[in-house]
Design an enzyme around this catalytic site. Structure first.
Site, PDB file in Angstrom:
ATOM      1  CG  LEU A  20      46.432  59.361  -1.291  1.00 15.82           C
ATOM      2  CD1 LEU A  20      45.396  59.919  -0.336  1.00 15.82           C
ATOM      3  CD2 LEU A  20      47.476  60.415  -1.620  1.00 15.82           C
ATOM      4  CE  LYS A  69      39.378  46.657  -0.311  1.00 11.84           C
ATOM      5  NZ  LYS A  69      38.630  47.713   0.359  1.00 11.84           N
ATOM      6  N   GLY A 132      31.359  45.892  -0.076  1.00  8.72           N
ATOM      7  CA  GLY A 132      32.452  45.418   0.762  1.00  8.72           C
ATOM      8  C   GLY A 132      32.777  46.350   1.910  1.00  8.72           C
ATOM      9  CB  ALA A 133      33.456  49.979   2.091  1.00  6.07           C
ATOM     10  CE1 TYR A 233      41.389  59.145  -0.940  1.00  9.72           C
ATOM     11  CE2 TYR A 233      40.125  57.381   0.086  1.00  9.72           C
ATOM     12  CZ  TYR A 233      41.140  57.805  -0.748  1.00  9.72           C
ATOM     13  OH  TYR A 233      41.907  56.868  -1.402  1.00  9.72           O
TER      14      TYR A 233
HETATM   15  P1  NAP Z   1      31.369  47.973  -3.632  1.00 12.67           P
HETATM   16  O1  NAP Z   1      31.628  46.727  -2.904  1.00 12.67           O
HETATM   17  O2  NAP Z   1      31.396  47.980  -5.117  1.00 12.67           O
HETATM   18  O3  NAP Z   1      29.939  48.515  -3.150  1.00 12.67           O
HETATM   19  C1  NAP Z   1      29.347  49.621  -3.777  1.00 12.67           C
HETATM   20  C2  NAP Z   1      28.097  50.016  -3.022  1.00 12.67           C
HETATM   21  O4  NAP Z   1      27.522  51.141  -3.691  1.00 12.67           O
HETATM   22  C3  NAP Z   1      27.049  48.936  -2.997  1.00 12.67           C
HETATM   23  O5  NAP Z   1      26.483  48.939  -1.721  1.00 12.67           O
HETATM   24  C4  NAP Z   1      26.007  49.383  -4.024  1.00 12.67           C
HETATM   25  O6  NAP Z   1      24.711  49.148  -3.622  1.00 12.67           O
HETATM   26  C5  NAP Z   1      26.148  50.893  -3.926  1.00 12.67           C
HETATM   27  N1  NAP Z   1      25.731  51.549  -5.173  1.00 12.67           N
HETATM   28  C6  NAP Z   1      26.434  51.642  -6.328  1.00 12.67           C
HETATM   29  N2  NAP Z   1      25.718  52.321  -7.238  1.00 12.67           N
HETATM   30  C7  NAP Z   1      24.540  52.660  -6.638  1.00 12.67           C
HETATM   31  C8  NAP Z   1      23.394  53.365  -7.057  1.00 12.67           C
HETATM   32  N3  NAP Z   1      23.289  53.864  -8.300  1.00 12.67           N
HETATM   33  N4  NAP Z   1      22.374  53.526  -6.181  1.00 12.67           N
HETATM   34  C9  NAP Z   1      22.456  53.014  -4.916  1.00 12.67           C
HETATM   35  N5  NAP Z   1      23.539  52.337  -4.462  1.00 12.67           N
HETATM   36  C10 NAP Z   1      24.559  52.168  -5.310  1.00 12.67           C
HETATM   37  O7  NAP Z   1      32.387  49.117  -3.194  1.00 12.67           O
HETATM   38  P2  NAP Z   1      33.052  49.322  -1.753  1.00 12.67           P
HETATM   39  O8  NAP Z   1      34.417  48.780  -1.790  1.00 12.67           O
HETATM   40  O9  NAP Z   1      32.097  48.858  -0.719  1.00 12.67           O
HETATM   41  O10 NAP Z   1      33.206  50.923  -1.716  1.00 12.67           O
HETATM   42  C11 NAP Z   1      32.088  51.740  -1.452  1.00 12.67           C
HETATM   43  C12 NAP Z   1      32.572  53.171  -1.243  1.00 12.67           C
HETATM   44  O11 NAP Z   1      33.443  53.235  -0.107  1.00 12.67           O
HETATM   45  C13 NAP Z   1      33.383  53.716  -2.424  1.00 12.67           C
HETATM   46  O12 NAP Z   1      33.020  55.051  -2.614  1.00 12.67           O
HETATM   47  C14 NAP Z   1      34.817  53.607  -1.954  1.00 12.67           C
HETATM   48  O13 NAP Z   1      35.638  54.590  -2.529  1.00 12.67           O
HETATM   49  C15 NAP Z   1      34.662  53.857  -0.462  1.00 12.67           C
HETATM   50  N6  NAP Z   1      35.743  53.259   0.340  1.00 12.67           N
HETATM   51  C16 NAP Z   1      36.515  54.082   1.100  1.00 12.67           C
HETATM   52  C17 NAP Z   1      37.528  53.560   1.875  1.00 12.67           C
HETATM   53  C18 NAP Z   1      38.381  54.487   2.709  1.00 12.67           C
HETATM   54  O14 NAP Z   1      39.437  54.064   3.188  1.00 12.67           O
HETATM   55  N7  NAP Z   1      37.949  55.712   2.930  1.00 12.67           N
HETATM   56  C19 NAP Z   1      37.765  52.174   1.892  1.00 12.67           C
HETATM   57  C20 NAP Z   1      36.947  51.340   1.106  1.00 12.67           C
HETATM   58  C21 NAP Z   1      35.936  51.907   0.328  1.00 12.67           C
HETATM   59  P3  NAP Z   1      23.910  47.800  -3.559  1.00 12.67           P
HETATM   60  O15 NAP Z   1      24.532  46.986  -2.478  1.00 12.67           O
HETATM   61  O16 NAP Z   1      22.563  48.249  -3.198  1.00 12.67           O
HETATM   62  O17 NAP Z   1      24.024  47.175  -4.919  1.00 12.67           O
END
Ligand code: NAP
Length: 287
Positions: A20, A69, A132-133, A233
């Site tokens: 978006l 990132k 990361g988030a 979202y």
């Molecule tokens: P990321 O760095 O890949 O982190 C993913 C997270 O999910 C990690 O903490 C990982 O856990 C956890 N995870 C994945 N599979 C799992 C499972 N089966 N069981 C338990 N934990 C699991 O991704 P990110 O960038 O932080 O994004 C995380 C979420 O935030 C996503 O859904 C993304 O769409 C959303 N987000 C939204 C915005 C926004 O503007 N609204 C911005 C950024 C991100 P572990 O640490 O325990 O391995």
């Protein structure tokens, strides 16, 4: 009108076409009468190639998403303290080849939270996931008045590294942060009972990874005055938010964070602030 002077901005990610951000940023460039356009660069180039492209083509600024990132960070000349602490960037500015960068995710999260819940102080925060988030939300939490953060994370190969990163954030911001594995269920239940805000920062709840980030019985432990937030979202309401909503309690998805982090990126590039109200209305109607 596009001219020889038009500045180019964009999102560098893979995938990127669903984003978006072009819609949001182009609307703001137009509103502010800035001669610039924002496009989606869907690429699988490596980090060095991306940096070279930005500098060689004179791209004025980019947002970064998966998988850039963290990868671009070591190649940036000037990093904000937030970027250094969380080890990630989502906004890069190019001034005649000099690249500066920050992450607006955390500040965007708290801006959206305060807008939706102006009268909800958060002292105790629980974050599910430590990617990361999550780190961005936690790093900005001290500035938002949070006193204690409990982070639940899988006990996997990233546990020790993330724990060290969170310790550095804790020291820098004088903020109490504890990282706990999900297996510590009694600790999880206690933290959920006392939290003012519980954030799902895992991928669980997205279309490709449906389900709940924690067991349903644990969600029942969250006190009813707490605000539950999912960073996701799309879908608009994850299983986690739907479960909370059944009790008619306050919750929020990640759309506000998306808009506010975009507004802060715009400000980083142009030094101009954005009134985000209209964008909330538009995107809420569309969703
Ligand atoms: P990321 O760095 O890949 O982190 C993913 C997270 O999910 C990690 O903490 C990982 O856990 C956890 N995870 C994945 N599979 C799992 C499972 N089966 N069981 C338990 N934990 C699991 O991704 P990110 O960038 O932080 O994004 C995380 C979420 O935030 C996503 O859904 C993304 O769409 C959303 N987000 C939204 C915005 C926004 O503007 N609204 C911005 C950024 C991100 P572990 O640490 O325990 O391995």
């Amino acid at each position: 009108m596009i001219s020889g002077q038009t500045a180019l901005y964009g999102l560098v990610a893979h995938p990127a076409r669903h984003s978006l951000s072009p819609k949001i940023q182009n609307q703001w460039f137009s509103e502010k009468q800035i001669d610039a356009r924002y496009v989606a660069f869907d690429t699988q180039a490596n980090a060095r190639e991306v940096v070279q492209a930005i500098q060689t083509l004179g791209i004025a600024g980019v947002n970064l998403s998966m998988p850039y990132k963290q990868a671009l960070l070591p190649l940036i000349t000037e990093l904000s303290s937030t970027a250094q602490l969380i080890g990630a960037i989502n906004t890069v500015k190019n001034q005649n080849g000099h690249l500066s960068a920050t992450s607006t995710d955390g500040a965007g999260f708290w801006q959206a939270f305060k807008r939706a819940n102006p009268n909800q102080p958060v002292q105790q925060l629980v974050v599910l996931g430590a990617g990361g988030a999550a780190l961005a939300v936690i790093e900005a939490a001290g500035r938002a008045g949070v006193q204690q953060v409990t982070v639940f994370k899988r006990q996997n190969q990233t546990f020790a590294q993330v724990q060290a990163q969170l310790q550095a954030i804790s020291r820098y911001h004088d903020l109490a942060i504890e990282v706990v594995p999900y297996e510590a269920t009694a600790r999880l239940a206690t933290a959920l009972r006392t939290a003012d805000c519980v954030v799902n920062a895992t991928n669980i709840g997205m279309a490709l990874t449906p389900g709940l980030p924690i067991e349903s019985s644990l969600i029942d432990q969250i006190k009813q005055e707490a605000v539950v937030v999912d960073l996701i979202y799309a879908p608009q309401a994850t299983a986690f938010l739907k479960k909370w909503r059944q009790r008619q309690l306050v919750c929020q998805n990640g759309l506000g964070m998306l808009i506010e982090q975009a507004a802060l990126s715009f400000q980083f590039w142009t030094d101009q602030t954005i009134n985000t109200t209209e964008m909330y209305q538009q995107l809420m109607e569309e969703f």
